[in-house]
Design an enzyme around this catalytic site. Structure first.
Site, PDB file in Angstrom:
ATOM      1  N   ASP A   1       0.769  -1.235   0.000  1.00  0.00           N
ATOM      2  CA  ASP A   1       0.000   0.000   0.000  1.00  0.00           C
ATOM      3  C   ASP A   1       0.806   1.295   0.000  1.00  0.00           C
ATOM      4  O   ASP A   1       0.617   2.147  -0.860  1.00  0.00           O
ATOM      5  CB  ASP A   1      -0.986   0.010   1.174  1.00  0.00           C
TER       6      ASP A   1
ATOM      7  N   LEU B   1      -8.956  -3.711  -8.344  1.00  0.00           N
ATOM      8  CA  LEU B   1      -8.722  -5.006  -8.959  1.00  0.00           C
ATOM      9  C   LEU B   1      -9.884  -5.944  -8.647  1.00  0.00           C
ATOM     10  O   LEU B   1     -10.268  -6.101  -7.486  1.00  0.00           O
ATOM     11  CB  LEU B   1      -7.428  -5.621  -8.417  1.00  0.00           C
TER      12      LEU B   1
ATOM     13  N   LEU C   1      -3.855  -6.171  -1.656  1.00  0.00           N
ATOM     14  CA  LEU C   1      -2.692  -6.484  -2.481  1.00  0.00           C
ATOM     15  C   LEU C   1      -1.384  -6.191  -1.751  1.00  0.00           C
ATOM     16  O   LEU C   1      -1.326  -5.295  -0.902  1.00  0.00           O
ATOM     17  CB  LEU C   1      -2.731  -5.656  -3.776  1.00  0.00           C
TER      18      LEU C   1
ATOM     19  N   CYS D   1     -15.195  -6.766 -17.450  1.00  0.00           N
ATOM     20  CA  CYS D   1     -16.306  -5.880 -17.067  1.00  0.00           C
ATOM     21  C   CYS D   1     -17.429  -5.902 -18.114  1.00  0.00           C
ATOM     22  O   CYS D   1     -18.602  -5.736 -17.766  1.00  0.00           O
ATOM     23  CB  CYS D   1     -15.818  -4.439 -16.889  1.00  0.00           C
TER      24      CYS D   1
ATOM     25  N   CYS E   1     -21.169  -3.976 -18.266  1.00  0.00           N
ATOM     26  CA  CYS E   1     -21.631  -3.645 -16.901  1.00  0.00           C
ATOM     27  C   CYS E   1     -21.184  -2.233 -16.502  1.00  0.00           C
ATOM     28  O   CYS E   1     -20.119  -1.773 -16.882  1.00  0.00           O
ATOM     29  CB  CYS E   1     -21.046  -4.676 -15.935  1.00  0.00           C
TER      30      CYS E   1
ATOM     31  N   CYS F   1     -20.995  -0.371 -10.806  1.00  0.00           N
ATOM     32  CA  CYS F   1     -20.188   0.383  -9.833  1.00  0.00           C
ATOM     33  C   CYS F   1     -20.252   1.884 -10.110  1.00  0.00           C
ATOM     34  O   CYS F   1     -20.252   2.694  -9.181  1.00  0.00           O
ATOM     35  CB  CYS F   1     -18.738  -0.100  -9.843  1.00  0.00           C
TER      36      CYS F   1
ATOM     37  N   CYS G   1     -22.286   5.017  -7.286  1.00  0.00           N
ATOM     38  CA  CYS G   1     -21.442   5.948  -6.521  1.00  0.00           C
ATOM     39  C   CYS G   1     -22.250   7.165  -6.045  1.00  0.00           C
ATOM     40  O   CYS G   1     -22.787   7.919  -6.856  1.00  0.00           O
ATOM     41  CB  CYS G   1     -20.256   6.407  -7.372  1.00  0.00           C
TER      42      CYS G   1
ATOM     43  N   CYS H   1     -20.430  -4.833  -7.435  1.00  0.00           N
ATOM     44  CA  CYS H   1     -19.847  -5.605  -8.538  1.00  0.00           C
ATOM     45  C   CYS H   1     -20.439  -7.016  -8.627  1.00  0.00           C
ATOM     46  O   CYS H   1     -20.391  -7.787  -7.661  1.00  0.00           O
ATOM     47  CB  CYS H   1     -18.334  -5.689  -8.351  1.00  0.00           C
TER      48      CYS H   1
END
Ligand code: B12
Ligand code: SF4
Ligand code: SF4
Length: 391
Positions: free
Chosen positions: A152, A176, A187, A206, A209, A212, A216, A266
């Site tokens: 990170d 991801l 990750l 994706c 689609c 997501c 928002c 998702c």
């Protein structure tokens, strides 16, 4: 002994692995699983050129907001060799943190706080760093080499590298997505001087689609695959140090630390599994704490409640700022008493948010009645401005 150690490594010794990269890669994957990683893939530097270009565009557009650390020394981030010129292979690792309940359900309970899934357990940075170090030690002992581990915080483009290493693809929400774990994968990376066999990059699944993007609450995606961090609730509640801009306060609802909406929307999450790491699992007291109890936290109580939690990082004042925005959105007039008490808080950040919360909860006459005296006693410029705009 850990399951991953039973295999070629034990039977033939490390020297054998050192001379056979395919065997070494297989043994590394076994070791990673034994250490608690749920996904592993390998790529090389030089595989994320287009991501590097997008990154520079993102910084040039100012999308990073106040995250100056993200914009600093871009040459280190856009190519692993910019950070460490000797790196030959990049080992990308994932840890599944799939939730055990629907993260969107809490958003309807307006007098309770929504803490994002990643922050309801122990801090993943600490856990993953330990595991990365253990795996790196194993690698060095098995095949002499130099290594560096990251999770990170370093100048590493973890998502594009993870896609290049076949762990998943960067979805339209920019995170991801994994065919196995949906959007719920942390990750981490190991850079090594070893030449290891690479995986093929994962392709985008994706399709048409856009779930997501649609969900928002703050319209933070100017286009698919692009995020304007300055509009993202995760940025606004965690990274942003000052008052939360007025235009986003209502949309924040009861989200007091991070946001999971785009991840949770998702459809690939239907393949997700609950995380297997108990330390990352939600602590009961952080699943749905009441806004009233959080509003009463002083510094010591805040630190005690969030021991080992990533939430601790933002400190009590920024946290209370977020809680007060949620209180303002609660439509529960009984919570006005909490906001009123916090008008006397030592932190101007907290006092300013308390003014806004009261403006949302109190009937106009009541608010106007307390305003003149409160404004008169207020010396902080930002808080005075909150009083002015709140009428
Ligand atoms: C800065 C940062 C943030 C910022 C900015 C987020 C962002 N999307 O960049 C903020 C604070 C908003 C944030 C929020 C979150 N974060 Co964060 N964050 C990071 C960090 C430190 C750097 C990411 C980065 O480089 N951003 C810069 C932008 C430019 O990069 P990007 O998103 O990859 O942009 C790409 C796309 O835009 C794409 N692109 C652009 N244009 C186009 C056009 C086309 C056609 C295509 C195909 C692609 C494309 O190319 C760009 C480069 O790859 C990473 C850790 C790391 N070192 O990588 C964690 C990381 C991305 N965060 C993580 C998490 C969990 C979150 C949150 C879910 C936390 C939460 N629940 O609140 C949210 C998710 C918000 C979201 N929708 O992204 C995880 C994600 C894991 C995963 N599976 O992807 C990471 C990897 C940390 C980790 N080690 O696990 N985060
Ligand atoms: S984390 Fe929330 S605010 Fe940020 S982009 Fe995703 S849905 Fe939007
Ligand atoms: S919600 Fe749809 S568009 Fe967004 S990342 Fe998942 S599959 Fe891709």
């Amino acid at each position: 002994m850990a399951g991953g150690r039973a295999g070629v490594a034990d039977l033939r010794g490390p020297g054998f692995l050192n001379s056979d990269p395919t065997e070494l890669k297989a043994a590394l994957a076994r070791e990673a699983r034994a250490l608690g990683f749920d996904g592993i893939g390998i790529t090389a530097p030089g595989t994320i050129e287009s991501a590097g270009r997008y990154f520079l565009e993102f910084i040039a557009s100012g999308g990073h907001g106040d995250m100056e650390w993200l914009a600093a020394q871009p040459e280190r981030r856009i190519d692993p060799r910019g950070l460490w010129q000797d790196v030959r292979s990049v080992i990308m690792l994932g840890v599944n943190y799939g939730p055990d309940q629907d993260p969107l359900a809490i958003l309807k309970q307006r007098t309770r706080a929504a803490i994002s899934v990643y922050a309801q357990g122990d801090d993943y940075h600490d856990l993953i760093k330990k595991r990365l170090k253990a795996l790196a030690r194993w690698l060095v002992a098995t095949a002499p080499s130099d290594v560096k581990v990251f999770v990170d915080t370093a100048a590493v483009m973890e998502k594009p590298l993870a896609q290049a290493a076949h762990l998943g693809w960067q979805g339209k929400h920019t995170n991801l997505v994994s065919r196995e774990f949906g959007s719920w994968l942390f990750l981490g990376a190991i850079y090594t001087t070893l030449e290891l066999p690479r995986d093929d990059a994962e392709i985008d699944h994706c399709g048409s689609c856009h779930a997501c993007l649609d969900i928002c609450p703050t319209a933070a995606f100017p286009a698919p695959y692009k995020l304007d961090a300055r509009r993202c609730i995760s940025y606004l509640t965690i990274e942003n140090k000052g008052p939360i801009p007025h235009e986003f306060r209502k949309a924040i609802g009861n989200r007091i630390y991070g946001c999971d909406d785009c991840l949770a929307a998702c459809p690939w999450n239907k393949f997700a599994q609950e995380g297997r790491e108990a330390k990352l699992a939600a602590r009961d007291e952080l699943r749905a704490p009441t806004l009233a109890e959080l509003a009463r936290l002083d510094d010591a109580a805040f630190r005690a409640l969030f021991t080992k939690s990533p939430v601790k990082r933002i400190g009590r004042d920024r946290f209370l700022r977020n809680v007060l925005i949620a209180i303002g959105n609660s439509a529960d007039a009984t919570l006005a008493a909490e906001a009123r008490r916090l008008l006397e808080d030592a932190s101007p950040l907290v006092r300013g948010a308390a003014v806004w919360a009261l403006g949302q909860l109190l009937p106009r006459e009541e608010f106007d009645a307390i305003k003149p005296a409160a404004m008169d006693g207020e010396r902080d410029e930002d808080v005075r401005e909150e009083w002015q705009v709140a009428s």
